[in-house]
Design an enzyme around this catalytic site. Structure first.
Site, mmCIF file in Angstrom:
data_model
loop_
_atom_site.group_PDB
_atom_site.id
_atom_site.type_symbol
_atom_site.label_atom_id
_atom_site.label_comp_id
_atom_site.label_asym_id
_atom_site.label_seq_id
_atom_site.Cartn_x
_atom_site.Cartn_y
_atom_site.Cartn_z
ATOM 1 N N GLU A 94 -2.321 3.063 -56.931
ATOM 2 C CA GLU A 94 -2.207 2.501 -55.591
ATOM 3 C C GLU A 94 -1.193 3.231 -54.714
ATOM 4 O OE1 GLU A 94 -3.998 0.299 -54.110
ATOM 5 O OE2 GLU A 94 -5.179 -0.433 -55.813
ATOM 6 N N SER A 362 -42.765 -37.404 -49.661
ATOM 7 C CA SER A 362 -42.887 -38.853 -49.473
ATOM 8 C C SER A 362 -41.559 -39.583 -49.456
ATOM 9 C CB SER A 362 -43.781 -39.447 -50.562
ATOM 10 O OG SER A 362 -45.099 -38.953 -50.444
#
Length: 694
Positions: A94, A362
C-alpha cells in the site's frame, strides 16, 4: 517592413516576463497555502485517532441485534497484537515509503495525476496509508477534488500530532476487508477464524491484498483474483526486503483453509430487516448509521425472526433456485416482527420482501369480496360457476378466465364457497358487477400503493404488489377495519440518550368493522376441509399444520405462489417464486408457501392463547343449510354457521315452502345476483330429490 519585425521582436520578452511573473505569483500563493495548511494542522487540536462510536440496533425485546461500526468494529487491537507478517505486507503493497514521508508520497501523486489527466478521470489514486486512514475516519469515499483536498488536510493533521505506529494501528483497525469486516481482527476471524496476532505469512499476504478492492479480490467470491493479488503482495514484500525469495515461494504454495462465507455478518439478527432499517434511517430521516453513535430501536422479534428463517430454509429445497420472502406483522400496531427477504442472505442480499413486485393471484380476492359487501352482497350471494366468456372494451374483446384445473361447479355457488375454493369465474363476475374501480379503490385504501389498472383480470391478481405491502393490507381484516402503517423503527437516539426520532403507530379506520369480520369469517373457510364444496378448499394441504383459529388466502400465478393470513395477534405473508420469473412447477412447488406460512404461524403463536376472532356489535352467526342457503333445520341435514351483518341473514327455514318455490323466477332467491340460466331448474330439482331421499 523592418519596423514591423522589430515590433514583433520586442513583444516576445514581454510575454515571457508575464509568464514568469504568473508562475512566481502562483508559486508564492501555493507555498503560502501549503504553509498556512501546515500551520493550521499543527495549531488545531489533534483529530480523534479512532472512528466514531458504533451505531447499535435493538430488537423489540431491547436485545442488540446488530451494529454498524464505521470501520472500528468491536475488535480494535493494538499494533503489537497484529502479526508482523500483516503489518509488513500492508506497508509493502500500500505505501512502501510510509516511514519516510510526512503524509504524502509526491511521486505517487504525480504519477496518479498523470494517469487521471490522460484518461480524463479520477480513477487512479496516489493515497498514502495516512491519507487512506484520514478518509476512513472523516470522509466519504467519493472521488472528487474537494474530497481529495480535505483528505490531504486531515492527513497533515494526523502526521502533525501522531507517530507512525499510531497511524498504522488506526489504519489496520479501520480498513475494509469486505463482507462486513472492518479492521484486521474482524477480517482474520471472518476468513480464517483466527486472530490478527496469529496470521501466517500466506494468510497475511492474502488479506493485505483485499482492501484494494474488497469485492473484486474477495477470497470468497473470486479466489483466483485473490490469489493473483496475493502473489503481487508477496512480490512487493520481497522487493522491499522484508521477506526472502524462499519465504515468498513457501507462502505462495502454502495451503489456505478459508472459513465458510458470512459467519461474521451472520451475527446480525434479521439481516434483510436491518438492511431496510438502514435504508429508512438514511432516506427517511437523513442520518448515516455508519457514522456511529446512534441507538436504533426496532420492532423486530428476534425469536420470531429465527422461526421465519427456519421454515423458509426447511421448506425450500437447498439445491433449488427457488426464492422466498416472508413478512410478519402485529395487526394492532403494524409493527414488523419478522422479515426474510430471501432464503440465504449470504447468497443474495436482494430483499424480496420490500423490493420484489410480483402478481399476487387470488390473494387479492378478500378485498374484492369486501367491496362486494359494501354494495349489498352477502356471504350467500350466488353466481354460476361454469366456463364463461365476457365481452369487454369498446372493441368487443373477449375475456375467458378459467378455474384451476378447469374444475367448475356447473351450478350456482355462494360467495363464501367461492372464496374458500378460489373460484375465478365467480370472482370476475363479482368484479364486473361492481364496476371497474371498486376493487382498485378498496386495495388502495388498504395500503397497497402499486399502480393498479381497473381491468377484468385484476380480480385474479394479475398486477404486481410487494410482499410487505400485501401483508400490511391484510391487517384491517384482523384489526376491526383499522389500517396500520408498517413500523420498523420505534425510536432513534444519540449515544447520550437524546431522542432524535420517535414513531407512534399510525392507525386509521378505513373499513367497516362488521364487513371486515364477515370477510375474515369467510377466509377461515379456506382451511375448512369439512366444507361440502364442489372442489377442495385451497388451504387443504396446510390445514393439518396448525391447531388454532386462522384466516387467510392463497394466491398463485404461473410464476408465483403466495399465502397470506392472520390470527388476532399475528399476520404473515409468504411469497415463493424464481427471481428470473420462470414458470413454477405447481404440482411440486405450489404448496411450499402454504406450508411455510402454516408452520410459521403455529410455532410463532405457540405461547399465545388460541383465541378466535372477536365479533363486533351488529354481527349474527347463523346456521345455514348449504343446499338451499336458507336457515338450517335438523330435517335438512348438516349445517354450516356463517357470520352476517345483522339484518342480512336469511329469514326463512330450509323446510318452508320448498315445494311451492318458484325455481324459474330468480327474484324468489334474494341471494342470487345473476339472471336465470338454462339448466338451473334441473339442478335445483336434483338437489331437492337428494334432500328428500331417506
Amino acid at each position: 517592413m523592418n519596423t514591423a519585425v522589430r515590433q514583433s521582436g520586442r513583444q516576445k520578452p514581454g510575454v515571457i516576463r508575464l509568464m514568469i511573473r504568473f508562475l512566481l505569483l502562483a508559486g508564492i500563493i501555493g507555498v503560502s497555502g501549503m504553509l498556512a495548511a501546515a500551520g493550521s494542522a499543527y495549531l488545531l487540536q489533534p483529530p480523534p485517532i479512532q472512528a466514531d462510536q458504533s451505531t447499535v440496533v435493538y430488537g423489540a425485546d431491547q436485545s442488540i441485534i446488530g451494529e454498524h461500526h464505521n470501520g472500528r468494529q468491536q475488535y480494535w487491537v493494538d499494533l503489537e497484537d497484529i502479526s508482523p507478517n500483516l503489518v509488513q505486507a500492508s506497508v509493502a503493497v500500500e505505501d512502501d515509503e510510509f516511514y519516510e514521508h510526512s503524509g504524502f508520497d509526491f511521486s505517487r501523486i504525480l504519477s496518479a495525476a498523470a494517469v487521471n489527466i490522460r484518461t480524463l478521470s479520477k480513477a487512479q489514486g496516489g493515497s498514502t496509508i495516512t491519507q487512506q486512514y484520514a478518509r476512513n475516519l472523516f470522509l466519504s469515499h467519493d472521488k472528487t477534488w474537494s474530497r481529495k483536498l480535505e483528505e490531504a488536510f486531515y492527513a497533515l493533521r494526523l502526521e502533525a500530532h501522531y507517530g507512525k505506529q499510531e497511524i498504522l494501528e488506526g489504519y489496520l483497525n479501520t480498513i475494509y476487508f469486505g463482507h462486513g469486516a472492518y479492521g484486521i481482527e474482524a477480517a482474520a476471524r471472518l476468513y480464517f477464524d483466527t486472530s490478527a496476532e496469529d496470521l501466517s505469512l500466506a494468510e497475511a499476504s492474502l488479506l493485505a491484498g483485499v482492501p484494494k478492492g474488497p469485492s473484486y479480490y474477495s477470497p470468497f467470491s473470486h479466489p483466483e483474483r485473490a490469489n493473483e493479488r496475493q502473489q503481487l503482495v508477496l512480490s512487493a514484500m520481497e522487493r522491499t526486503g522484508v521477506i526472502t525469495a524462499e519465504e515468498k515461494e513457501s507462502a505462495e504454495h502454502a495451503p489456505l483453509s478459508l472459513e465458510p462465507p458470512g459467519q461474521l455478518s451472520d451475527d446480525r439478527i434479521g439481516p434483510y430487516f436491518q438492511d431496510h432499517v438502514q435504508s429508512l434511517v438514511e432516506q427517511k430521516y437523513g442520518m448515516d448509521p455508519k457514522q456511529g453513535g446512534l441507538r436504533i430501536y426496532t420492532t423486530l422479534d428476534p425469536e420470531l425472526q429465527k422461526k421465519a428463517e427456519k421454515w423458509i430454509r426447511y421448506e425450500i429445497p437447498k439445491e433449488s433456485e427457488l426464492q422466498g420472502a416472508l413478512t410478519a406483522m402485529d395487526p394492532e400496531t403494524g409493527d414488523v416482527r419478522a422479515m426474510a427477504g430471501g432464503k440465504n442472505y449470504q447468497e443474495s442480499t436482494f430483499n424480496r420482501a420490500v423490493d420484489a413486485a410480483r402478481a399476487p393471484g387470488s390473494a387479492l380476492k378478500p378485498f374484492l369480496y369486501y367491496a362486494a359487501l359494501e354494495e349489498g352482497f352477502t356471504p350467500l350471494t350466488s353466481f354460476r360457476s361454469e366456463p364463461s366468456e365476457f365481452t369487454i372494451g369498446e372493441q368487443g374483446q373477449t375475456y375467458a378466465p378459467g378455474n384451476y384445473g378447469e374444475i367448475y361447479a356447473d351450478d350456482f355457488i355462494p360467495m363464501y364457497e367461492a372464496l374458500a375454493v378460489s373460484d375465478n369465474v365467480f370472482a370476475v363476475k363479482t368484479h364486473l358487477s361492481l364496476g371497474p374501480d371498486a376493487l382498485v379503490n378498496t386495495v388502495k385504501d388498504a395500503g397497497i400503493s402499486s399502480d393498479l389498472s381497473p381491468i377484468p383480470s385484476l380480480a385474479l391478481g394479475t398486477q404486481n404488489v410487494k410482499p410487505l405491502h400485501l401483508t400490511n393490507a391484510y391487517l384491517p381484516f384482523a384489526n376491526g377495519g383499522k389500517k396500520t402503517e408498517p413500523r420498523l423503527i420505534t425510536k432513534i437516539t444519540d449515544d447520550e440518550g437524546n431522542v432524535l426520532v420517535e414513531n407512534e403507530p399510525e392507525i386509521n379506520q378505513i373499513f367497516d368493522p362488521r364487513k371486515t369480520y364477515v370477510v375474515t369469517d369467510m377466509m377461515k373457510g379456506v382451511f375448512d376441509v369439512s366444507m361440502d364444496a364442489y372442489t377442495s378448499v385451497t388451504g387443504r394441504s396446510a390445514a393439518h399444520l396448525f391447531n388454532r383459529p386462522l384466516a387467510g388466502k392463497s394466491g398463485s400465478t404461473d410464476y408465483d405462489s403466495w399465502m397470506a393470513g392472520f390470527s388476532p395477534d399475528l399476520a404473515a405473508g409468504v411469497w415463493i417464486g424464481y427471481d428470473d420469473n420462470r414458470k413454477m412447477n405447481h404440482a411440486e412447488e405450489g404448496q411450499i408457501s402454504k406450508r411455510i406460512w402454516a408452520q410459521f404461524m403455529e410455532e410463532g403463536l405457540e405461547d399465545e392463547l388460541k383465541m378466535d376472532f372477536p365479533a363486533p356489535d351488529g354481527i349474527v352467526k347463523t346456521p345455514i343449510d348449504p343446499e338451499t342457503g336458507l336457515l338450517a333445520s335438523e330435517e335438512c341435514g348438516p349445517s354450516r354457521t356463517i357470520a352476517f351483518e345483522k339484518g342480512t341473514e336469511p329469514q326463512r327455514s330450509c323446510t318452508e315452502e320448498l315445494e311451492n318455490r318458484q325455481v324459474t323466477n330468480p327474484e324468489e332467491n334474494p341471494n342470487q345476483k345473476e339472471e336465470q340460466l338454462p339448466g338451473q331448474e334441473e339442478k335445483f330439482w336434483e338437489r331437492l330429490k337428494r334432500w328428500m331421499q331417506p
